[in-house]
Scaffold this motif. Structure first.
Motif, PDB file in Angstrom:
ATOM      1  N   TYR A  79      -2.994  53.500  30.926  1.00 32.03           N
ATOM      2  CA  TYR A  79      -2.181  53.075  32.415  1.00 32.03           C
ATOM      3  C   TYR A  79      -1.405  53.918  33.178  1.00 32.03           C
ATOM      4  N   LYS A  80      -1.882  53.995  34.464  1.00 32.57           N
ATOM      5  CA  LYS A  80      -1.205  55.022  35.496  1.00 32.57           C
ATOM      6  C   LYS A  80      -0.129  54.236  36.369  1.00 32.57           C
ATOM      7  N   LYS A  81      -0.040  52.869  36.387  1.00 32.23           N
ATOM      8  CA  LYS A  81       0.560  52.217  37.431  1.00 32.23           C
ATOM      9  C   LYS A  81       1.397  51.056  36.552  1.00 32.23           C
ATOM     10  N   LEU A  82       2.482  50.620  37.309  1.00 31.48           N
ATOM     11  CA  LEU A  82       3.114  49.551  36.924  1.00 31.48           C
ATOM     12  C   LEU A  82       2.999  48.541  38.009  1.00 31.48           C
ATOM     13  N   ARG A 211       4.035  45.552  23.445  1.00 33.66           N
ATOM     14  CA  ARG A 211       3.366  46.746  23.966  1.00 33.66           C
ATOM     15  C   ARG A 211       1.987  46.564  24.237  1.00 33.66           C
ATOM     16  N   VAL A 212       1.563  47.078  25.437  1.00 32.44           N
ATOM     17  CA  VAL A 212       0.183  47.090  25.766  1.00 32.44           C
ATOM     18  C   VAL A 212      -0.299  48.587  26.234  1.00 32.44           C
ATOM     19  N   GLU A 213      -1.083  49.155  25.427  1.00 31.00           N
ATOM     20  CA  GLU A 213      -1.290  50.565  25.525  1.00 31.00           C
ATOM     21  C   GLU A 213      -0.175  51.479  25.698  1.00 31.00           C
ATOM     22  N   ASN A 214       0.077  51.801  26.777  1.00 35.36           N
ATOM     23  CA  ASN A 214       1.426  53.007  26.959  1.00 35.36           C
ATOM     24  C   ASN A 214       2.387  52.287  27.705  1.00 35.36           C
ATOM     25  N   VAL A 215       2.413  50.633  27.918  1.00 35.00           N
ATOM     26  CA  VAL A 215       3.486  50.384  28.427  1.00 35.00           C
ATOM     27  C   VAL A 215       4.058  49.324  27.750  1.00 35.00           C
ATOM     28  N   VAL A 216       5.660  49.183  27.711  1.00 34.64           N
ATOM     29  CA  VAL A 216       6.490  48.438  26.910  1.00 34.64           C
ATOM     30  C   VAL A 216       7.053  47.439  28.010  1.00 34.64           C
ATOM     31  N   ILE A 245       5.825  36.426  29.171  1.00 36.61           N
ATOM     32  CA  ILE A 245       5.362  37.836  29.001  1.00 36.61           C
ATOM     33  C   ILE A 245       4.085  38.119  28.824  1.00 36.61           C
ATOM     34  N   LYS A 246       3.193  37.226  28.657  1.00 32.24           N
ATOM     35  CA  LYS A 246       1.843  37.273  28.626  1.00 32.24           C
ATOM     36  C   LYS A 246       1.186  37.566  29.787  1.00 32.24           C
ATOM     37  N   GLU A 247       1.879  36.845  30.816  1.00 31.50           N
ATOM     38  CA  GLU A 247       1.475  36.794  32.127  1.00 31.50           C
ATOM     39  C   GLU A 247       1.930  38.075  32.833  1.00 31.50           C
ATOM     40  N   VAL A 248       2.981  38.711  32.300  1.00 30.64           N
ATOM     41  CA  VAL A 248       3.531  39.942  32.733  1.00 30.64           C
ATOM     42  C   VAL A 248       2.442  41.140  32.325  1.00 30.64           C
ATOM     43  N   ILE A 249       2.047  41.020  31.036  1.00 33.23           N
ATOM     44  CA  ILE A 249       1.142  41.956  30.366  1.00 33.23           C
ATOM     45  C   ILE A 249      -0.389  41.830  31.154  1.00 33.23           C
ATOM     46  N   ALA A 250      -0.806  40.810  31.770  1.00 26.54           N
ATOM     47  CA  ALA A 250      -1.883  40.620  32.470  1.00 26.54           C
ATOM     48  C   ALA A 250      -1.566  41.250  33.775  1.00 26.54           C
ATOM     49  N   SER A 251      -0.394  41.147  34.305  1.00 30.66           N
ATOM     50  CA  SER A 251      -0.157  41.997  35.725  1.00 30.66           C
ATOM     51  C   SER A 251      -0.443  43.467  35.458  1.00 30.66           C
ATOM     52  N   VAL A 252      -0.203  43.977  34.290  1.00 35.73           N
ATOM     53  CA  VAL A 252      -0.361  45.335  34.063  1.00 35.73           C
ATOM     54  C   VAL A 252      -1.586  45.814  33.999  1.00 35.73           C
ATOM     55  N   SER A 253      -2.416  45.099  33.506  1.00 38.00           N
ATOM     56  CA  SER A 253      -3.873  45.275  33.481  1.00 38.00           C
ATOM     57  C   SER A 253      -4.265  45.047  35.022  1.00 38.00           C
ATOM     58  N   THR A 254      -4.155  44.092  35.882  1.00 41.26           N
ATOM     59  CA  THR A 254      -4.412  43.821  36.917  1.00 41.26           C
ATOM     60  C   THR A 254      -4.007  45.020  37.672  1.00 41.26           C
ATOM     61  N   ALA A 255      -2.780  45.503  37.749  1.00 43.34           N
ATOM     62  CA  ALA A 255      -2.325  46.608  38.417  1.00 43.34           C
ATOM     63  C   ALA A 255      -3.377  48.139  38.450  1.00 43.34           C
ATOM     64  N   ASN A 256      -3.784  48.000  37.060  1.00 39.18           N
ATOM     65  CA  ASN A 256      -4.708  49.146  36.611  1.00 39.18           C
ATOM     66  C   ASN A 256      -6.190  48.925  36.848  1.00 39.18           C
ATOM     67  N   GLY A 257      -6.471  47.975  37.786  1.00 40.48           N
ATOM     68  CA  GLY A 257      -7.883  47.718  37.833  1.00 40.48           C
ATOM     69  C   GLY A 257      -8.747  46.710  36.968  1.00 40.48           C
ATOM     70  N   GLU A 258      -7.876  46.381  35.826  1.00 44.60           N
ATOM     71  CA  GLU A 258      -8.620  45.699  34.969  1.00 44.60           C
ATOM     72  C   GLU A 258      -8.466  44.301  35.174  1.00 44.60           C
ATOM     73  N   SER A 259      -9.273  43.298  34.382  1.00 44.38           N
ATOM     74  CA  SER A 259      -9.307  41.928  34.646  1.00 44.38           C
ATOM     75  C   SER A 259      -8.116  41.376  33.753  1.00 44.38           C
ATOM     76  N   SER A 260      -7.638  40.456  34.365  1.00 45.38           N
ATOM     77  CA  SER A 260      -6.199  39.882  33.850  1.00 45.38           C
ATOM     78  C   SER A 260      -6.218  39.633  32.473  1.00 45.38           C
ATOM     79  N   GLY A 261      -7.515  39.301  31.752  1.00 45.60           N
ATOM     80  CA  GLY A 261      -7.693  38.857  30.465  1.00 45.60           C
ATOM     81  C   GLY A 261      -7.362  39.909  29.446  1.00 45.60           C
ATOM     82  N   GLN A 262      -7.549  41.263  29.864  1.00 42.91           N
ATOM     83  CA  GLN A 262      -7.628  42.324  28.981  1.00 42.91           C
ATOM     84  C   GLN A 262      -6.155  42.485  28.526  1.00 42.91           C
TER      85      GLN A 262
END
Length: 303
Positions: A79-82, A211-216, A245-262
């Motif tokens: 992940y490159k963004k927050l 933690r999701v990948e390189n984001v805590v 926190i699950k919703e915050v993690i989903a927002s990390v994926s979305t910010a990096n161009g992934e679907s929120s479910g990842q």
């Protein structure tokens, strides 16, 4: 006269014989010279050829000789963004967690929003003579980059994640701390629960770290019944914190161009390499952005 003529003939004959002998000698000498020259030429050619062969062998050897090893590489950061921490929690969830404070967001200061982001909300539901219900929510995100000296980004994140869980258990005044591992929340997640007795009342603290990948993501959520109001149920607060926190993690994926479910999926291969207990996950994240106080420690001050 006749004898003189004979002498002249013999003299001429002798001279011709001498010239013939000299010619024969010279003729004999020429092949020897040629042979010597040829031998010298062959010898030089053979040496040259041998030299060429040696050069070819050296060239071949140099081509097969392993080149200098390249500088060590590490896995790139996933992940490159927050996301913006203040919009990482949906409005409906905020209304459930901080009923009177959904619009009270206070963004934390950060030199680099792509690396660190945080936001806090507070709510005081005043019920008059029956007392009040207090809630406080803080969301903090920290992203790591891969570095040859510090290691892969997800490994650094795992180290920080583990430290956050430990910090949440060692808050001053924490009573009856309990750690609950969570599944289906990023690559790894834990909820730390404890009580904090303050002059205002008894606070129920929930710190959920994931933690999701390189984001805590660290989510602090506490509640208290003030001025005679009933103390909130810790299980209810924990469930609400886990959902957020699950919703915050989903927002990390979305910010990096992934679907929120990842964001809440199972660990990827790179994540599994840095799970607790693995050698790769034990590397210290020195000089990382985690040098400041952890959110879980600040929870005690905000409670």
């Amino acid at each position: 006269m006749q004898r003189a003529a004979q002498r002249d003939v013999r003299a001429q004959h002798d001279q011709r014989a001498k010239r013939l002998r000299r010619a024969l000698v010279c003729a004999a000498a020429v092949p020897a010279v040629l042979i010597t020259a040829a031998c010298s030429s062959d010898s030089g050619d053979s040496k040259a050829k041998a030299g060429d062969g040696g050069s070819a062998q050296q060239s071949a050897g140099s081509s097969t000789r392993p080149s200098a090893s390249a500088s060590p590489t590490v896995r790139p950061a996933a992940y490159k963004k927050l996301p913006d921490a203040c919009v990482a929690v949906p409005k409906k969830t905020l209304t459930d967690l901080v009923p009177k404070g959904a619009k009270s967001a206070k963004k934390g200061s950060s030199d680099d929003p792509s690396t660190r982001a945080s936001c806090a909300w507070s709510s005081l539901d005043n019920n008059g003579v029956d007392g009040s219900q207090f809630r406080w929510l803080n969301v903090s995100l920290l992203r790591f980059d891969s570095d040859a000296s510090r290691g892969a980004a997800d490994e650094q994140a795992h180290t920080y994640y583990s430290q956050q869980v430990k910090d949440a258990q060692s808050v001053d005044g924490a009573k009856n701390p309990k750690v609950v591992p969570l599944s289906g929340t990023g690559a790894e997640a834990s909820a730390v629960r404890y009580d904090l007795k303050k002059k205002e009342g008894l606070f129920k603290q929930q710190t959920v770290v994931a933690r999701v990948e390189n984001v805590v993501v660290t989510l602090d959520y506490n509640g208290a019944g003030l001025a005679g109001e009933k103390t909130p149920d810790a299980d209810d607060l924990t469930k609400a914190a886990e959902k957020a926190i699950k919703e915050v993690i989903a927002s990390v994926s979305t910010a990096n161009g992934e679907s929120s479910g990842q964001g809440s999926s199972s660990a990827s291969p790179s994540e599994s390499a840095s799970k607790p207990g693995s050698k790769s996950g034990s590397k210290p994240a020195s000089k990382s952005p985690s040098s400041t106080a952890s959110p879980s420690k600040s929870a005690a001050k905000k409670s």
